[in-house]
Design a protein around this motif. Structure first.
Motif, mmCIF file in Angstrom:
data_model
loop_
_atom_site.group_PDB
_atom_site.id
_atom_site.type_symbol
_atom_site.label_atom_id
_atom_site.label_comp_id
_atom_site.label_asym_id
_atom_site.label_seq_id
_atom_site.Cartn_x
_atom_site.Cartn_y
_atom_site.Cartn_z
ATOM 1 N N HIS A 191 18.810 76.397 157.765
ATOM 2 C CA HIS A 191 19.911 77.118 156.343
ATOM 3 C C HIS A 191 21.099 76.462 156.903
ATOM 4 O O HIS A 191 21.776 76.863 157.388
ATOM 5 C CB HIS A 191 19.389 78.583 155.647
ATOM 6 N N ILE A 192 21.198 75.627 155.585
ATOM 7 C CA ILE A 192 22.879 76.019 155.589
ATOM 8 C C ILE A 192 23.345 77.596 154.930
ATOM 9 O O ILE A 192 22.654 78.209 154.373
ATOM 10 C CB ILE A 192 23.676 74.805 154.227
ATOM 11 N N GLU A 193 24.842 77.709 155.242
ATOM 12 C CA GLU A 193 25.246 78.522 154.705
ATOM 13 C C GLU A 193 25.564 79.168 153.617
ATOM 14 O O GLU A 193 25.076 80.486 152.983
ATOM 15 C CB GLU A 193 26.853 78.306 155.908
ATOM 16 N N GLN A 194 25.530 78.017 152.582
ATOM 17 C CA GLN A 194 26.501 77.904 151.082
ATOM 18 C C GLN A 194 27.153 78.903 151.103
ATOM 19 O O GLN A 194 27.415 79.812 149.997
ATOM 20 C CB GLN A 194 24.759 78.892 150.582
ATOM 21 N N GLY A 195 28.198 78.960 152.903
ATOM 22 C CA GLY A 195 28.966 79.846 152.160
ATOM 23 C C GLY A 195 30.204 80.026 152.876
ATOM 24 O O GLY A 195 30.059 78.844 154.065
ATOM 25 N N PRO A 196 31.795 79.781 152.932
ATOM 26 C CA PRO A 196 32.781 79.028 153.889
ATOM 27 C C PRO A 196 33.175 80.101 155.458
ATOM 28 O O PRO A 196 33.694 79.258 156.400
ATOM 29 C CB PRO A 196 34.022 79.564 153.072
ATOM 30 N N ILE A 197 32.443 81.173 155.845
ATOM 31 C CA ILE A 197 32.742 81.512 156.919
ATOM 32 C C ILE A 197 32.489 80.955 158.117
ATOM 33 O O ILE A 197 33.734 80.443 158.938
ATOM 34 C CB ILE A 197 31.791 82.852 157.146
ATOM 35 N N LEU A 198 31.663 80.125 157.908
ATOM 36 C CA LEU A 198 31.480 79.615 159.244
ATOM 37 C C LEU A 198 32.380 78.149 159.416
ATOM 38 O O LEU A 198 33.563 77.934 160.981
ATOM 39 C CB LEU A 198 30.393 78.732 159.496
ATOM 40 N N GLU A 199 33.427 77.347 158.434
ATOM 41 C CA GLU A 199 33.806 76.411 158.323
ATOM 42 C C GLU A 199 34.770 77.265 158.205
ATOM 43 O O GLU A 199 35.984 76.626 159.132
ATOM 44 C CB GLU A 199 33.799 75.613 157.084
ATOM 45 N N GLN A 200 35.075 78.525 158.146
ATOM 46 C CA GLN A 200 36.693 79.029 158.807
ATOM 47 C C GLN A 200 37.184 79.120 159.475
ATOM 48 O O GLN A 200 38.154 79.300 160.289
ATOM 49 C CB GLN A 200 36.862 80.104 157.643
ATOM 50 N N GLU A 201 36.118 79.723 160.458
ATOM 51 C CA GLU A 201 36.351 80.192 161.633
ATOM 52 C C GLU A 201 35.844 78.822 162.402
ATOM 53 O O GLU A 201 35.728 79.853 164.007
ATOM 54 C CB GLU A 201 35.627 81.374 161.966
ATOM 55 N N GLU A 202 35.544 77.802 162.373
ATOM 56 C CA GLU A 202 35.112 76.430 163.423
ATOM 57 C C GLU A 202 34.263 77.204 163.802
ATOM 58 O O GLU A 202 34.133 76.811 165.139
ATOM 59 C CB GLU A 202 36.140 76.367 164.320
ATOM 60 N N GLY A 347 24.986 75.217 173.783
ATOM 61 C CA GLY A 347 26.839 75.103 173.674
ATOM 62 C C GLY A 347 27.767 75.115 173.146
ATOM 63 O O GLY A 347 28.706 74.887 172.539
ATOM 64 N N PHE A 348 27.269 75.884 171.364
ATOM 65 C CA PHE A 348 26.973 75.884 170.014
ATOM 66 C C PHE A 348 28.164 77.260 169.818
ATOM 67 O O PHE A 348 27.591 78.724 170.725
ATOM 68 C CB PHE A 348 26.390 75.818 169.558
ATOM 69 N N PRO A 349 29.779 76.913 169.010
ATOM 70 C CA PRO A 349 30.086 78.146 168.992
ATOM 71 C C PRO A 349 29.692 78.978 167.493
ATOM 72 O O PRO A 349 28.835 78.718 166.938
ATOM 73 C CB PRO A 349 31.304 77.897 168.551
ATOM 74 N N ALA A 350 29.169 80.812 167.763
ATOM 75 C CA ALA A 350 28.111 80.799 167.193
ATOM 76 C C ALA A 350 29.113 82.521 166.103
ATOM 77 O O ALA A 350 29.865 82.499 167.388
ATOM 78 C CB ALA A 350 27.022 81.237 167.626
ATOM 79 N N ARG A 351 28.537 82.742 165.233
ATOM 80 C CA ARG A 351 28.724 84.083 165.381
ATOM 81 C C ARG A 351 27.822 84.608 164.302
ATOM 82 O O ARG A 351 26.727 84.249 164.083
ATOM 83 C CB ARG A 351 29.724 84.191 164.345
ATOM 84 N N LEU A 352 27.974 86.529 164.709
ATOM 85 C CA LEU A 352 26.582 86.775 163.981
ATOM 86 C C LEU A 352 26.903 87.351 162.102
ATOM 87 O O LEU A 352 28.068 86.747 161.725
ATOM 88 C CB LEU A 352 26.344 88.161 164.573
ATOM 89 N N THR A 370 11.021 87.576 161.107
ATOM 90 C CA THR A 370 11.432 86.769 161.593
ATOM 91 C C THR A 370 13.333 86.985 161.275
ATOM 92 O O THR A 370 14.168 87.958 162.087
ATOM 93 C CB THR A 370 11.720 87.128 159.665
ATOM 94 N N ALA A 371 13.261 85.312 162.008
ATOM 95 C CA ALA A 371 15.150 85.263 161.896
ATOM 96 C C ALA A 371 15.870 84.076 160.937
ATOM 97 O O ALA A 371 14.899 83.419 160.435
ATOM 98 C CB ALA A 371 15.267 85.360 163.156
ATOM 99 N N MET A 372 16.607 84.018 160.224
ATOM 100 C CA MET A 372 17.479 82.898 159.629
ATOM 101 C C MET A 372 18.512 82.643 161.415
ATOM 102 O O MET A 372 19.214 83.096 161.791
ATOM 103 C CB MET A 372 18.078 82.574 158.770
ATOM 104 N N ILE A 373 19.060 81.151 161.176
ATOM 105 C CA ILE A 373 19.715 80.300 161.707
ATOM 106 C C ILE A 373 20.526 79.903 160.328
ATOM 107 O O ILE A 373 20.559 78.401 160.004
ATOM 108 C CB ILE A 373 19.332 78.832 162.326
ATOM 109 N N PHE A 374 22.270 79.460 160.364
ATOM 110 C CA PHE A 374 23.193 79.150 159.542
ATOM 111 C C PHE A 374 23.543 77.984 160.282
ATOM 112 O O PHE A 374 24.660 77.757 161.089
ATOM 113 C CB PHE A 374 23.725 80.194 159.205
ATOM 114 N N VAL A 375 24.304 76.971 159.828
ATOM 115 C CA VAL A 375 24.955 75.591 159.666
ATOM 116 C C VAL A 375 26.484 75.492 159.038
ATOM 117 O O VAL A 375 25.626 75.345 157.778
ATOM 118 C CB VAL A 375 24.468 74.325 159.863
#
Length: 417
Positions: A191-202, A347-352, A370-375
């Motif tokens: 799913h897309i994150e629907q929030g700003p955290i991943l983009e802000q933290e690159e 090799g993708f930068p990731a965060r919990l 179950t688990a989810m993946i955000f982009v």
């Protein structure tokens, strides 16, 4: 062994753009409300695509779709990959759809490579995830998981009075399978994150550990219609003024539980909605969310106190009801480990992270690992026609999804069948 398998990023992107035309809006978004004609069209498209790959498609009694790709071992339960195809009235091209089409791209990648997984794979499209037409949200996955029953789902009505049961019959997607009868051993949702955290933290990938708790309420405030020019202010029973005061209190309650609490009023209806009539009735919705159920309890108590306090003043009648409650969820450690290994291998930068939005995975976690993946999504913007996720981010999410599913599948022999 799995590192040579790569999804076709261009094919994935093309499928996202093609399906965006079904219910496409002039502003470049998508308006594809659940169980409408456009929902039927995109469901038919998905069914054809899956059947071309040799999958068997089953539809259950609330319209959930399951496309099964056989595996090498029939003794292992399927691994599900899924999300939803319905959108908000002013939705975007990626919310929900990315998870379904990312899963479809995985099936195509494996088909092209002639790769046979140990366990069968299952692509799922859940019905009415958004809840924008029929409340509550995540209705199809909720019935599947036993949170609701079919009768409850069928009785949900939209604001025009059309019921879920009537709508599903109208588009021909009332399946024969009983909800919950099509089983699987685990589910991964992209799913897309629907929030700003991943983009802000690159960061390119979010490894989603859980979903915060959510509660929805409906409130009606009733006063008395009167002429705006001839009714003195002290004699008015203005339902809109009362509703406005409650709405202000709702924002204050969320701020009192900062920084993690959120509170919103997203739908409001005023009657008679005439410029020279004092409003006599107002209906509005409330959405409270927080990662801790105990905090939501406190927020609910404050909301009910505000409602009771206004009703006690006597000028206005106030009625409230809770229409949905989804407790906070924590996802499966084994599934999350597969996501983490896949992100690292790619090799993708990731965060919990914890999801602020509700997703079908929250209900499925009750019945299967179950688990989810955000982009990321641009500016954290979603539920908006300008919602945007890049070509490379969509590809990264699908690649991590593929790796996670194959990693989990490769460890299937370690789990009981």
């Amino acid at each position: 062994m799995t590192s040579n398998l790569r999804i076709d990023a261009q094919r994935l992107w093309d499928s996202l753009m093609d399906t965006a035309r079904i219910g496409g809006t002039p502003k470049g978004g998508v308006s594809r409300l659940t169980l409408t004609e456009t929902d039927r069209q995109v469901r038919d498209w998905l069914k054809r695509e899956c059947e071309r790959l040799g999958c068997t498609v089953t539809v259950d009694e609330v319209g959930n779709m399951f496309a099964l790709r056989p595996g090498r071992r029939a003794d292992l339960p399927p691994i599900a990959i899924g999300s939803h195809l319905d959108t908000q009235p002013t939705g975007g091209k990626f919310d929900g759809i990315l998870g379904v089409l990312g899963g479809l791209e995985i099936l195509k990648t494996l088909h092209d490579a002639g790769y046979e997984t140990n366990a069968p794979l299952m692509l799922v499209n859940w019905t009415n995830e958004e809840g924008s037409r029929f409340a509550p949200a995540m209705l199809g996955s909720g019935v599947y998981a036993g949170v609701f029953d079919r009768a409850y789902a069928d009785s949900r009505a939209d604001r025009q009075g059309v019921t879920f049961g009537e709508a599903i019959e109208a588009i021909g997607y009332r399946g024969d399978a009983k909800a919950g009868s099509v089983t699987f051993g685990a589910m991964f949702e992209l799913h897309i994150e629907q929030g700003p955290i991943l983009e802000q933290e690159e960061k390119v990938v979010g490894i989603v550990e859980g979903v915060q708790g959510m509660r929805w309420y409906e409130i009606s405030v009733t006063g008395r219609e009167a002429h705006t020019g001839s009714t003195p202010m002290p004699m008015r029973r203005d339902a809109l003024v009362g509703a406005a005061r409650l709405i202000d209190r709702i924002e204050a309650i969320a701020l009192e539980h900062a920084p993690s609490a959120v509170g919103s009023v997203g739908l409001i209806e005023v009657q008679p909605n005439s410029r020279n009539v004092v409003p006599g009735h107002v209906f509005f919705t409330v959405d409270f969310r927080h990662p801790e159920d105990g905090v939501l309890d406190a927020m609910e108590q404050k909301l009910m106190a505000a409602v009771d306090g206004m009703a006690a003043q006597g000028a206005l009648a106030v009625e409230s009801r809770k229409v949905w409650e989804s407790p906070a969820v924590r996802f499966d450690a084994g599934c999350l480990a597969s996501v983490r290994r896949s992100a690292q291998a790619a090799g993708f930068p990731a965060r919990l992270m914890i999801s602020g939005a509700g997703h079908d995975a929250a209900y499925i976690a009750r019945v299967a690992p179950t688990a989810m993946i955000f982009v990321p999504c641009a500016g954290g913007l979603s539920h908006n026609e300008e919602e945007s996720t890049s070509f490379s981010e969509c590809a990264a999410g699908a690649q991590v999804l593929l790796g996670a599913v194959l990693d989990y599948d490769g460890r299937g022999a370690e789990r009981p069948s």
